[in-house]
Design a protein around this motif. Structure first.
Motif, PDB file in Angstrom:
ATOM      1  N   ASP A  45       1.552  -2.959  -6.580  1.00 11.60           N
ATOM      2  CA  ASP A  45       2.004  -3.930  -7.588  1.00 11.60           C
ATOM      3  C   ASP A  45       1.758  -3.394  -8.994  1.00 11.60           C
ATOM      4  OD1 ASP A  45       2.856  -5.690  -5.655  1.00 11.60           O
ATOM      5  OD2 ASP A  45       1.051  -6.945  -5.740  1.00 11.60           O
ATOM      6  N   ARG A  46       0.586  -2.794  -9.219  1.00  7.97           N
ATOM      7  CA  ARG A  46       0.274  -2.241 -10.534  1.00  7.97           C
ATOM      8  C   ARG A  46       1.212  -1.082 -10.863  1.00  7.97           C
ATOM      9  NH1 ARG A  46      -5.041  -3.202  -8.678  1.00  7.97           N
ATOM     10  NH2 ARG A  46      -5.335  -1.027  -8.048  1.00  7.97           N
ATOM     11  N   ALA A  47       1.537  -0.273  -9.859  1.00 10.03           N
ATOM     12  CA  ALA A  47       2.452   0.839 -10.091  1.00 10.03           C
ATOM     13  C   ALA A  47       3.813   0.331 -10.542  1.00 10.03           C
ATOM     14  CB  ALA A  47       2.584   1.674  -8.821  1.00 10.03           C
ATOM     15  N   ARG A  48       4.319  -0.674  -9.841  1.00  4.89           N
ATOM     16  CA  ARG A  48       5.648  -1.197 -10.196  1.00  4.89           C
ATOM     17  C   ARG A  48       5.621  -1.870 -11.563  1.00  4.89           C
ATOM     18  NH1 ARG A  48       5.578  -2.306  -4.401  1.00  4.89           N
ATOM     19  NH2 ARG A  48       6.940  -0.771  -3.404  1.00  4.89           N
ATOM     20  N   SER A  49       4.527  -2.540 -11.891  1.00  6.60           N
ATOM     21  CA  SER A  49       4.413  -3.151 -13.217  1.00  6.60           C
ATOM     22  C   SER A  49       4.413  -2.091 -14.307  1.00  6.60           C
ATOM     23  CB  SER A  49       3.129  -3.991 -13.306  1.00  6.60           C
ATOM     24  OG  SER A  49       3.206  -5.123 -12.472  1.00  6.60           O
ATOM     25  N   ALA A  50       3.927  -0.894 -13.979  1.00  7.74           N
ATOM     26  CA  ALA A  50       3.895   0.207 -14.938  1.00  7.74           C
ATOM     27  C   ALA A  50       5.208   0.977 -14.993  1.00  7.74           C
ATOM     28  CB  ALA A  50       2.749   1.166 -14.588  1.00  7.74           C
ATOM     29  N   GLY A  51       6.168   0.601 -14.146  1.00 11.93           N
ATOM     30  CA  GLY A  51       7.453   1.294 -14.126  1.00 11.93           C
ATOM     31  C   GLY A  51       7.525   2.436 -13.149  1.00 11.93           C
ATOM     32  N   VAL A  52       6.498   2.591 -12.320  1.00 11.70           N
ATOM     33  CA  VAL A  52       6.501   3.638 -11.289  1.00 11.70           C
ATOM     34  C   VAL A  52       7.117   3.013 -10.046  1.00 11.70           C
ATOM     35  CG1 VAL A  52       5.124   5.325 -10.012  1.00 11.70           C
ATOM     36  CG2 VAL A  52       4.411   4.600 -12.302  1.00 11.70           C
ATOM     37  N   GLU A  53       8.419   3.172  -9.910  1.00  6.92           N
ATOM     38  CA  GLU A  53       9.167   2.435  -8.894  1.00  6.92           C
ATOM     39  C   GLU A  53       9.260   3.145  -7.556  1.00  6.92           C
ATOM     40  OE1 GLU A  53      12.949   1.346 -10.470  1.00  6.92           O
ATOM     41  OE2 GLU A  53      12.096   0.017 -12.010  1.00  6.92           O
ATOM     42  N   THR A  54       9.042   4.462  -7.558  1.00  5.88           N
ATOM     43  CA  THR A  54       9.177   5.248  -6.330  1.00  5.88           C
ATOM     44  C   THR A  54       7.968   6.156  -6.189  1.00  5.88           C
ATOM     45  OG1 THR A  54      11.576   5.251  -6.606  1.00  5.88           O
ATOM     46  CG2 THR A  54      10.654   6.842  -5.068  1.00  5.88           C
ATOM     47  N   LEU A  55       7.415   6.212  -4.967  1.00  7.59           N
ATOM     48  CA  LEU A  55       6.258   7.066  -4.707  1.00  7.59           C
ATOM     49  C   LEU A  55       6.498   7.895  -3.453  1.00  7.59           C
ATOM     50  CD1 LEU A  55       5.004   3.968  -5.572  1.00  7.59           C
ATOM     51  CD2 LEU A  55       3.005   5.425  -5.825  1.00  7.59           C
ATOM     52  N   ILE A  56       6.153   9.167  -3.555  1.00  4.88           N
ATOM     53  CA  ILE A  56       6.176  10.061  -2.400  1.00  4.88           C
ATOM     54  C   ILE A  56       4.737  10.193  -1.928  1.00  4.88           C
ATOM     55  CG2 ILE A  56       6.958  12.264  -1.492  1.00  4.88           C
ATOM     56  CD1 ILE A  56       9.192  10.664  -2.827  1.00  4.88           C
ATOM     57  N   LEU A  57       4.441   9.687  -0.733  1.00  3.22           N
ATOM     58  CA  LEU A  57       3.089   9.714  -0.195  1.00  3.22           C
ATOM     59  C   LEU A  57       2.848  11.042   0.511  1.00  3.22           C
ATOM     60  CD1 LEU A  57       2.848   6.105   1.293  1.00  3.22           C
ATOM     61  CD2 LEU A  57       2.723   6.877  -1.089  1.00  3.22           C
ATOM     62  N   THR A  58       1.751  11.690   0.167  1.00 13.90           N
ATOM     63  CA  THR A  58       1.480  13.039   0.647  1.00 13.90           C
ATOM     64  C   THR A  58       0.830  13.014   2.018  1.00 13.90           C
ATOM     65  OG1 THR A  58       1.077  13.634  -1.659  1.00 13.90           O
ATOM     66  CG2 THR A  58       0.494  15.259   0.016  1.00 13.90           C
ATOM     67  N   GLY A  59       1.436  13.751   2.970  1.00 11.78           N
ATOM     68  CA  GLY A  59       0.863  13.930   4.291  1.00 11.78           C
ATOM     69  C   GLY A  59       0.239  15.306   4.408  1.00 11.78           C
ATOM     70  N   THR A  60      -1.086  15.373   4.518  1.00 13.78           N
ATOM     71  CA  THR A  60      -1.794  16.653   4.482  1.00 13.78           C
ATOM     72  C   THR A  60      -2.242  17.154   5.848  1.00 13.78           C
ATOM     73  OG1 THR A  60      -3.842  15.445   4.052  1.00 13.78           O
ATOM     74  CG2 THR A  60      -2.632  16.270   2.134  1.00 13.78           C
ATOM     75  N   ASP A  61      -2.126  16.333   6.863  1.00 13.44           N
ATOM     76  CA  ASP A  61      -2.413  16.717   8.239  1.00 13.44           C
ATOM     77  C   ASP A  61      -1.705  15.706   9.133  1.00 13.44           C
ATOM     78  OD1 ASP A  61      -4.018  14.389   8.265  1.00 13.44           O
ATOM     79  OD2 ASP A  61      -5.848  15.521   7.879  1.00 13.44           O
ATOM     80  N   ARG A  62      -1.844  15.849  10.437  1.00 15.42           N
ATOM     81  CA  ARG A  62      -1.086  14.959  11.330  1.00 15.42           C
ATOM     82  C   ARG A  62      -1.463  13.493  11.102  1.00 15.42           C
ATOM     83  NH1 ARG A  62      -0.394  15.358  17.941  1.00 15.42           N
ATOM     84  NH2 ARG A  62       0.894  13.476  18.155  1.00 15.42           N
ATOM     85  N   GLU A  63      -2.752  13.202  11.036  1.00 16.92           N
ATOM     86  CA  GLU A  63      -3.196  11.815  10.879  1.00 16.92           C
ATOM     87  C   GLU A  63      -2.652  11.200   9.600  1.00 16.92           C
ATOM     88  OE1 GLU A  63      -7.344   9.228  10.401  1.00 16.92           O
ATOM     89  OE2 GLU A  63      -7.414  11.420  10.579  1.00 16.92           O
ATOM     90  N   HIS A  64      -2.818  11.898   8.482  1.00 19.33           N
ATOM     91  CA  HIS A  64      -2.389  11.324   7.211  1.00 19.33           C
ATOM     92  C   HIS A  64      -0.877  11.337   7.050  1.00 19.33           C
ATOM     93  CE1 HIS A  64      -6.688  12.007   6.291  1.00 19.33           C
ATOM     94  NE2 HIS A  64      -6.533  10.905   5.598  1.00 19.33           N
ATOM     95  N   ALA A  65      -0.203  12.296   7.664  1.00 18.32           N
ATOM     96  CA  ALA A  65       1.258  12.295   7.619  1.00 18.32           C
ATOM     97  C   ALA A  65       1.820  11.113   8.395  1.00 18.32           C
ATOM     98  CB  ALA A  65       1.803  13.612   8.161  1.00 18.32           C
ATOM     99  N   GLU A  66       1.220  10.824   9.548  1.00 17.63           N
ATOM    100  CA  GLU A  66       1.678   9.669  10.327  1.00 17.63           C
ATOM    101  C   GLU A  66       1.390   8.367   9.583  1.00 17.63           C
ATOM    102  OE1 GLU A  66      -0.281  10.260  14.062  1.00 17.63           O
ATOM    103  OE2 GLU A  66       1.328  11.542  14.860  1.00 17.63           O
ATOM    104  N   GLN A  67       0.230   8.280   8.939  1.00 19.72           N
ATOM    105  CA  GLN A  67      -0.090   7.087   8.161  1.00 19.72           C
ATOM    106  C   GLN A  67       0.876   6.933   6.990  1.00 19.72           C
ATOM    107  OE1 GLN A  67      -4.174   7.376   6.934  1.00 19.72           O
ATOM    108  NE2 GLN A  67      -4.970   7.350   9.024  1.00 19.72           N
ATOM    109  N   ALA A  68       1.165   8.053   6.294  1.00 15.25           N
ATOM    110  CA  ALA A  68       2.078   7.999   5.150  1.00 15.25           C
ATOM    111  C   ALA A  68       3.473   7.572   5.590  1.00 15.25           C
ATOM    112  CB  ALA A  68       2.130   9.357   4.454  1.00 15.25           C
ATOM    113  N   ALA A  69       3.936   8.125   6.714  1.00 10.61           N
ATOM    114  CA  ALA A  69       5.260   7.778   7.209  1.00 10.61           C
ATOM    115  C   ALA A  69       5.329   6.308   7.604  1.00 10.61           C
ATOM    116  CB  ALA A  69       5.615   8.669   8.402  1.00 10.61           C
ATOM    117  N   GLU A  70       4.260   5.787   8.182  1.00 17.79           N
ATOM    118  CA  GLU A  70       4.250   4.384   8.582  1.00 17.79           C
ATOM    119  C   GLU A  70       4.264   3.466   7.360  1.00 17.79           C
ATOM    120  OE1 GLU A  70       4.524   1.225  11.168  1.00 17.79           O
ATOM    121  OE2 GLU A  70       4.826   3.379  11.473  1.00 17.79           O
TER     122      GLU A  70
END
Length: 295
Positions: A45-70
């Motif tokens: 919510d804070r990001a969108r209020s600041a005008g940051v409308e799109t975020l690319i979530l970084t997947g650094t290993d299998r666990e975090h990539a699966e979490q980011a994709a979800e």
């Protein structure tokens, strides 16, 4: 950028409630980090209020990539990368490669990575890092997805490897660039993109970047927080807990714009257009699960 975020949100000091004059894309947000577990929705919510409308979530290993994709699957405006960071390169295996290949087929995954070389800490050996990086270059060539690259103290070797693969891969961005002029121009000669963070705001380590930002063509420049890391040191107010977050990206844009001699709006529009083109977000929007479900 004088406008502020929602005044009901007291989690950021008033002086840090920035508002970008044009929509922004944060190409590197580590929102699967445990520090965001308790307030992820408020962070977004804070990001969108600041005008940051799109975020690319970084997947650094299998666990975090699966979490980011979800997370990206569930929420409009979020996308993910999937790869193995060089710190964990010793874990590369045929089963991990198969898992990454499956992740790269998901519509919300828009890049291969974070992958690359880090000869600064060598948590995995250089040989292990190169093996994992070459394997992920193969996945990028196979999938056609762009690459999200990490490099630290390994510019010459990374350049040589990428030069050998350049005709086989599509686009690539060296995210969180912190190197010197020679390294930068080597990457630009390979037609790579460059991601800049709050490192530029660090008078101890990032001062040299202020002289280099003008060398990066606007059509190859993107911006990122790399949150929760790399909190800008020159923020106009102290931040409790010192956790970086996407809502602070407009401050980084302001700094880059200053050193390039552009307005914040000009830099915001240019970097957003570059990011949307690089990650093919118009096409990704057409297949985004959250958009299809009306979330």
């Amino acid at each position: 950028m004088a406008d502020t975020a929602d005044p009901r949100d007291d989690s950021l000091p008033e002086a840090l409630r920035f508002r970008s004059p044009a929509p922004l894309v944060d190409i590197g947000a580590n929102l699967t980090h445990p520090s965001f577990a308790h307030d992820l929705d408020a962070t977004l919510d804070r990001a969108r209020s600041a005008g940051v409308e799109t975020l690319i979530l970084t997947g650094t290993d299998r666990e975090h990539a699966e979490q980011a994709a979800e997370l990206a699957r569930e929420r409009a405006g979020l996308y993910a990368t999937a790869g193995l960071h060089p710190h964990g390169a010793s874990e590369w295996s045929s089963s991990l490669e198969a898992a990454m290949r499956e992740l790269h087929r998901r519509p919300e995954v828009v890049a291969v990575g974070e992958c690359g070389l880090d000869f600064n800490r060598n948590f995995s050996t250089p040989a292990e890092q190169e093996r994992a990086f070459e394997a992920q270059l193969g996945l990028a060539a196979e999938s056609g997805l762009p690459l999200f690259i990490h490099e630290r103290d390994a510019g010459a070797r990374l350049h040589d490897i990428l030069h050998a693969w350049r005709d086989d891969i599509s686009q690539a961005v060296v995210h969180c660039f912190t190197g010197e002029r020679r390294t930068l121009h080597g990457y630009l000669d390979l037609d790579l993109h460059i991601g800049l963070t709050g490192w530029l705001c660090d008078e101890r380590r990032g001062h040299h970047l202020r002289e280099l930002v003008g060398d990066i063509p606007l059509e190859r420049l993107m911006v990122e927080t790399d949150c929760p890391y790399l909190l800008p040191r020159n923020l106009p107010a102290k931040l409790k807990g010192r956790r970086h977050e996407p809502a602070l990206l407009p401050w980084i844009v302001r700094e880059i714009a200053h050193w390039r001699g552009l307005t914040e709006a000009e830099l915001a529009r240019a970097t957003t257009a570059t990011a949307r083109r690089f990650f093919r977000l118009d096409a990704a929007d057409d297949n985004h699960p959250a958009l299809e479900e009306g979330n």
